[in-house]
Scaffold this active site. Sequence first.
Site, PDB file in Angstrom:
ATOM      1  N   ARG A  81       0.834  -1.220   0.000  1.00 13.38           N
ATOM      2  CA  ARG A  81       0.000   0.000   0.000  1.00 13.38           C
ATOM      3  C   ARG A  81       0.861   1.260   0.000  1.00 13.38           C
ATOM      4  NH1 ARG A  81      -2.917  -3.722  -0.867  1.00 13.38           N
ATOM      5  NH2 ARG A  81      -4.812  -4.289   0.283  1.00 13.38           N
ATOM      6  N   SER A  99     -11.072  -0.221   3.213  1.00  9.69           N
ATOM      7  CA  SER A  99     -10.298  -0.426   4.451  1.00  9.69           C
ATOM      8  C   SER A  99      -9.777   0.914   4.939  1.00  9.69           C
ATOM      9  CB  SER A  99      -9.108  -1.341   4.191  1.00  9.69           C
ATOM     10  OG  SER A  99      -9.556  -2.550   3.643  1.00  9.69           O
ATOM     11  N   GLU A 122      -4.945   3.989   6.054  1.00  6.84           N
ATOM     12  CA  GLU A 122      -4.702   3.834   4.612  1.00  6.84           C
ATOM     13  C   GLU A 122      -5.327   5.020   3.865  1.00  6.84           C
ATOM     14  OE1 GLU A 122      -5.463  -0.084   2.809  1.00  6.84           O
ATOM     15  OE2 GLU A 122      -6.507   0.995   1.203  1.00  6.84           O
TER      16      GLU A 122
HETATM   17  P1  FAD Z   1      -8.884   9.194  -4.791  1.00 11.79           P
HETATM   18  O1  FAD Z   1      -9.608   8.793  -3.583  1.00 11.79           O
HETATM   19  O2  FAD Z   1      -9.529  10.200  -5.678  1.00 11.79           O
HETATM   20  O3  FAD Z   1      -7.443   9.731  -4.379  1.00 11.79           O
HETATM   21  C1  FAD Z   1      -6.653   8.999  -3.482  1.00 11.79           C
HETATM   22  C2  FAD Z   1      -5.275   9.690  -3.346  1.00 11.79           C
HETATM   23  O4  FAD Z   1      -4.582   9.616  -4.575  1.00 11.79           O
HETATM   24  C3  FAD Z   1      -5.395  11.195  -3.038  1.00 11.79           C
HETATM   25  O5  FAD Z   1      -4.322  11.540  -2.222  1.00 11.79           O
HETATM   26  C4  FAD Z   1      -5.266  11.859  -4.403  1.00 11.79           C
HETATM   27  O6  FAD Z   1      -4.742  13.165  -4.352  1.00 11.79           O
HETATM   28  C5  FAD Z   1      -4.304  10.924  -5.106  1.00 11.79           C
HETATM   29  N1  FAD Z   1      -4.532  10.852  -6.548  1.00 11.79           N
HETATM   30  C6  FAD Z   1      -5.670  10.434  -7.173  1.00 11.79           C
HETATM   31  N2  FAD Z   1      -5.489  10.431  -8.510  1.00 11.79           N
HETATM   32  C7  FAD Z   1      -4.229  10.881  -8.719  1.00 11.79           C
HETATM   33  C8  FAD Z   1      -3.441  11.113  -9.897  1.00 11.79           C
HETATM   34  N3  FAD Z   1      -3.918  10.889 -11.115  1.00 11.79           N
HETATM   35  N4  FAD Z   1      -2.186  11.594  -9.734  1.00 11.79           N
HETATM   36  C9  FAD Z   1      -1.685  11.845  -8.504  1.00 11.79           C
HETATM   37  N5  FAD Z   1      -2.370  11.643  -7.362  1.00 11.79           N
HETATM   38  C10 FAD Z   1      -3.612  11.163  -7.473  1.00 11.79           C
HETATM   39  N6  FAD Z   1      -7.836  -0.261  -2.313  1.00 11.79           N
HETATM   40  C11 FAD Z   1      -7.036  -1.329  -2.506  1.00 11.79           C
HETATM   41  O7  FAD Z   1      -5.815  -1.196  -2.643  1.00 11.79           O
HETATM   42  N7  FAD Z   1      -7.564  -2.601  -2.558  1.00 11.79           N
HETATM   43  C12 FAD Z   1      -8.881  -2.839  -2.422  1.00 11.79           C
HETATM   44  O8  FAD Z   1      -9.301  -3.984  -2.493  1.00 11.79           O
HETATM   45  C13 FAD Z   1      -9.746  -1.717  -2.200  1.00 11.79           C
HETATM   46  N8  FAD Z   1     -11.072  -1.911  -2.020  1.00 11.79           N
HETATM   47  C14 FAD Z   1     -11.889  -0.841  -1.802  1.00 11.79           C
HETATM   48  C15 FAD Z   1     -13.252  -1.073  -1.613  1.00 11.79           C
HETATM   49  C16 FAD Z   1     -14.126  -0.020  -1.407  1.00 11.79           C
HETATM   50  C17 FAD Z   1     -15.594  -0.280  -1.218  1.00 11.79           C
HETATM   51  C18 FAD Z   1     -13.622   1.316  -1.396  1.00 11.79           C
HETATM   52  C19 FAD Z   1     -14.552   2.478  -1.232  1.00 11.79           C
HETATM   53  C20 FAD Z   1     -12.255   1.552  -1.560  1.00 11.79           C
HETATM   54  C21 FAD Z   1     -11.374   0.471  -1.752  1.00 11.79           C
HETATM   55  N9  FAD Z   1      -9.985   0.656  -1.928  1.00 11.79           N
HETATM   56  C22 FAD Z   1      -9.174  -0.425  -2.155  1.00 11.79           C
HETATM   57  C23 FAD Z   1      -9.399   1.997  -1.856  1.00 11.79           C
HETATM   58  C24 FAD Z   1      -9.457   2.778  -3.199  1.00 11.79           C
HETATM   59  O9  FAD Z   1     -10.432   2.251  -4.045  1.00 11.79           O
HETATM   60  C25 FAD Z   1      -8.115   2.772  -3.936  1.00 11.79           C
HETATM   61  O10 FAD Z   1      -7.116   3.317  -3.127  1.00 11.79           O
HETATM   62  C26 FAD Z   1      -8.178   3.541  -5.242  1.00 11.79           C
HETATM   63  O11 FAD Z   1      -6.989   3.365  -5.970  1.00 11.79           O
HETATM   64  C27 FAD Z   1      -8.422   5.040  -5.045  1.00 11.79           C
HETATM   65  O12 FAD Z   1      -8.676   5.594  -6.321  1.00 11.79           O
HETATM   66  P2  FAD Z   1      -9.407   6.977  -6.494  1.00 11.79           P
HETATM   67  O13 FAD Z   1      -9.323   7.342  -7.934  1.00 11.79           O
HETATM   68  O14 FAD Z   1     -10.753   6.924  -5.918  1.00 11.79           O
HETATM   69  O15 FAD Z   1      -8.467   7.929  -5.639  1.00 11.79           O
HETATM   70  P1  NAP Z   2     -10.162 -11.348   4.275  1.00 16.37           P
HETATM   71  O1  NAP Z   2     -10.206 -12.331   3.170  1.00 16.37           O
HETATM   72  O2  NAP Z   2     -11.217 -11.352   5.323  1.00 16.37           O
HETATM   73  O3  NAP Z   2      -8.741 -11.392   4.982  1.00 16.37           O
HETATM   74  C1  NAP Z   2      -8.415 -10.499   6.053  1.00 16.37           C
HETATM   75  C2  NAP Z   2      -6.993 -10.003   5.858  1.00 16.37           C
HETATM   76  O4  NAP Z   2      -6.124 -11.102   5.910  1.00 16.37           O
HETATM   77  C3  NAP Z   2      -6.812  -9.313   4.542  1.00 16.37           C
HETATM   78  O5  NAP Z   2      -6.644  -7.963   4.799  1.00 16.37           O
HETATM   79  C4  NAP Z   2      -5.606  -9.977   3.899  1.00 16.37           C
HETATM   80  O6  NAP Z   2      -4.490  -9.107   3.761  1.00 16.37           O
HETATM   81  C5  NAP Z   2      -5.182 -11.049   4.867  1.00 16.37           C
HETATM   82  N1  NAP Z   2      -5.128 -12.356   4.168  1.00 16.37           N
HETATM   83  C6  NAP Z   2      -6.166 -13.200   3.920  1.00 16.37           C
HETATM   84  N2  NAP Z   2      -5.712 -14.314   3.299  1.00 16.37           N
HETATM   85  C7  NAP Z   2      -4.381 -14.155   3.160  1.00 16.37           C
HETATM   86  C8  NAP Z   2      -3.360 -14.938   2.587  1.00 16.37           C
HETATM   87  N3  NAP Z   2      -3.604 -16.147   2.075  1.00 16.37           N
HETATM   88  N4  NAP Z   2      -2.096 -14.458   2.595  1.00 16.37           N
HETATM   89  C9  NAP Z   2      -1.816 -13.252   3.116  1.00 16.37           C
HETATM   90  N5  NAP Z   2      -2.747 -12.452   3.662  1.00 16.37           N
HETATM   91  C10 NAP Z   2      -4.007 -12.891   3.695  1.00 16.37           C
HETATM   92  O7  NAP Z   2     -10.083  -9.859   3.653  1.00 16.37           O
HETATM   93  P2  NAP Z   2     -11.214  -8.915   3.088  1.00 16.37           P
HETATM   94  O8  NAP Z   2     -11.331  -7.763   3.999  1.00 16.37           O
HETATM   95  O9  NAP Z   2     -12.418  -9.668   2.681  1.00 16.37           O
HETATM   96  O10 NAP Z   2     -10.487  -8.370   1.775  1.00 16.37           O
HETATM   97  C11 NAP Z   2     -10.165  -9.254   0.721  1.00 16.37           C
HETATM   98  C12 NAP Z   2      -9.090  -8.614  -0.149  1.00 16.37           C
HETATM   99  O11 NAP Z   2      -9.563  -7.380  -0.680  1.00 16.37           O
HETATM  100  C13 NAP Z   2      -7.811  -8.293   0.618  1.00 16.37           C
HETATM  101  O12 NAP Z   2      -6.718  -8.526  -0.209  1.00 16.37           O
HETATM  102  C14 NAP Z   2      -7.954  -6.833   0.937  1.00 16.37           C
HETATM  103  O13 NAP Z   2      -6.698  -6.171   1.008  1.00 16.37           O
HETATM  104  C15 NAP Z   2      -8.752  -6.321  -0.256  1.00 16.37           C
HETATM  105  N6  NAP Z   2      -9.579  -5.179   0.156  1.00 16.37           N
HETATM  106  C16 NAP Z   2      -8.964  -3.978   0.323  1.00 16.37           C
HETATM  107  C17 NAP Z   2      -9.691  -2.863   0.675  1.00 16.37           C
HETATM  108  C18 NAP Z   2      -9.024  -1.516   0.786  1.00 16.37           C
HETATM  109  O14 NAP Z   2      -9.718  -0.526   0.865  1.00 16.37           O
HETATM  110  N7  NAP Z   2      -7.730  -1.467   0.771  1.00 16.37           N
HETATM  111  C19 NAP Z   2     -11.066  -2.966   0.884  1.00 16.37           C
HETATM  112  C20 NAP Z   2     -11.646  -4.209   0.744  1.00 16.37           C
HETATM  113  C21 NAP Z   2     -10.896  -5.326   0.364  1.00 16.37           C
HETATM  114  P3  NAP Z   2      -4.239  -8.076   2.529  1.00 16.37           P
HETATM  115  O15 NAP Z   2      -5.176  -6.947   2.773  1.00 16.37           O
HETATM  116  O16 NAP Z   2      -2.814  -7.699   2.711  1.00 16.37           O
HETATM  117  O17 NAP Z   2      -4.511  -8.791   1.254  1.00 16.37           O
END
Ligand code: FAD
Ligand code: NAP
Length: 335
Positions: free
Chosen positions: A162, A235, A331
């Site tokens: 991340r 998250s 995050e």
């Molecule tokens: P924004 O929210 O608009 O911006 C985020 C940051 O990036 C801000 O600081 C902004 O200034 C900067 N930014 C945006 N665009 C640019 C650009 N073009 N150049 C420079 N800076 C920029 N994230 C994960 O990693 N894994 C997941 O599984 C995941 N699941 C999610 C599920 C849900 C329901 C939600 C709501 C979010 C989730 N996220 C997840 C978080 C999010 O979707 C990601 O971080 C996504 O990449 C953000 O994109 P955005 O365009 O909405 O960014």
């Molecule tokens: P989950 O399956 O309930 O698992 C909980 C956590 O355990 C996750 O965060 C994941 O880490 C870790 N995990 C599970 N299985 C693993 C494995 N085999 N090896 C290493 N780490 C493991 O998670 P969940 O909340 O439903 O999310 C599923 C996936 O979607 C995850 O990868 C999560 O990161 C992603 N997600 C991200 C966001 C976001 O906003 N960033 C939101 C929703 C879902 P990791 O997160 O490091 O993968």
Amino acid sequence: MLENISLKPYNTFGFDQKAQWFTEASSITEILQAFEKAYEEKIPLHILGGGSNVLLTQNLEGIVLKNNLKGISKLREDDDFIWLKVAGGEVWHDFTQYCVNQNWGGIENMSLIPGSVGAAPMQNIGAYGVELQSVFVSLEAIHRKSGEIKTFTKEECDFGYRYSVFKGPEKDLWMITSVVFKLTKRNHQLKTHYGNIEEELKGIENPTIKDISQAVINIRQSKLPNPAELGNAGSFFKNPYISLAQAETLKKAHPNAPTYPVDSETVKVAAGWLIEQAGWKGLIRENHGVHKKQALVLVNYGGAQGQDVYQLSEDIKQDVLKKFHIELKREVNIW
Ligand code: FAD
Ligand code: NAP
């Protein structure tokens, strides 16, 4: 450029904060015009994609520039791989589905992540065992002050969990305008051993990347709140990385704690588990709270302020620190 605009439709929490100035850029010229205004008037510039990873705690002074650059082009291909250049304003999930439908592999596990392609490298998005860096080749960005256009290689992005250089030393300096991906055309490296994917694929003998994408979509839809219905930014915290010694202490007290080895010295703990064990899952404070199915997700039930959710996150952080001696890091980007 529009003045005094509500950002409610532009952030997935649905917080009703205002931007002093707001504009959507569909071309490099429009981006440079916004940069120039910010520079000449000495006002802040905020780059926005889909608003799915920001927490608005106040009205924003200066310009909010929404990335609306569109377009996907093929740079080259051989028998095994295809190289695609994708504009930063493309919707990430739409891009995953475009690739899945062409049978181009590598990003299917990241289906249904909200947001834009341009924001994806910011935190090296990841889900279900795959991170953006595994398909990333390079990106193009414009310097917010000088207007310089630069190509960043994968090494220069310094991707981590991340994390990228754009959250570190290059923070707030660049706007990402396009990203180049390398995807597989055959011999796809399917990743099914994560979360419930295998269970979801039960009965399918030789799953395709489309099957995996659909499995991920199904799992996510069953567990995560849809921001269109319930305000959230996914998250809220990152999974903490702790030392082996800390992990041993945790496991002694809580044998069921979900921990995952990162390297020979570091272990990842599921932040959602820590928050749940501390008793926060499903908690509701008036109009906001902790999601009932996923403790990592903080939600706006309607009419909450960003400050309320920030305070909730602070309380959770302190409680987890007190109970587990583990520090949670946010995050979500706080604006
Ligand atoms: P924004 O929210 O608009 O911006 C985020 C940051 O990036 C801000 O600081 C902004 O200034 C900067 N930014 C945006 N665009 C640019 C650009 N073009 N150049 C420079 N800076 C920029 N994230 C994960 O990693 N894994 C997941 O599984 C995941 N699941 C999610 C599920 C849900 C329901 C939600 C709501 C979010 C989730 N996220 C997840 C978080 C999010 O979707 C990601 O971080 C996504 O990449 C953000 O994109 P955005 O365009 O909405 O960014
Ligand atoms: P989950 O399956 O309930 O698992 C909980 C956590 O355990 C996750 O965060 C994941 O880490 C870790 N995990 C599970 N299985 C693993 C494995 N085999 N090896 C290493 N780490 C493991 O998670 P969940 O909340 O439903 O999310 C599923 C996936 O979607 C995850 O990868 C999560 O990161 C992603 N997600 C991200 C966001 C976001 O906003 N960033 C939101 C929703 C879902 P990791 O997160 O490091 O993968």
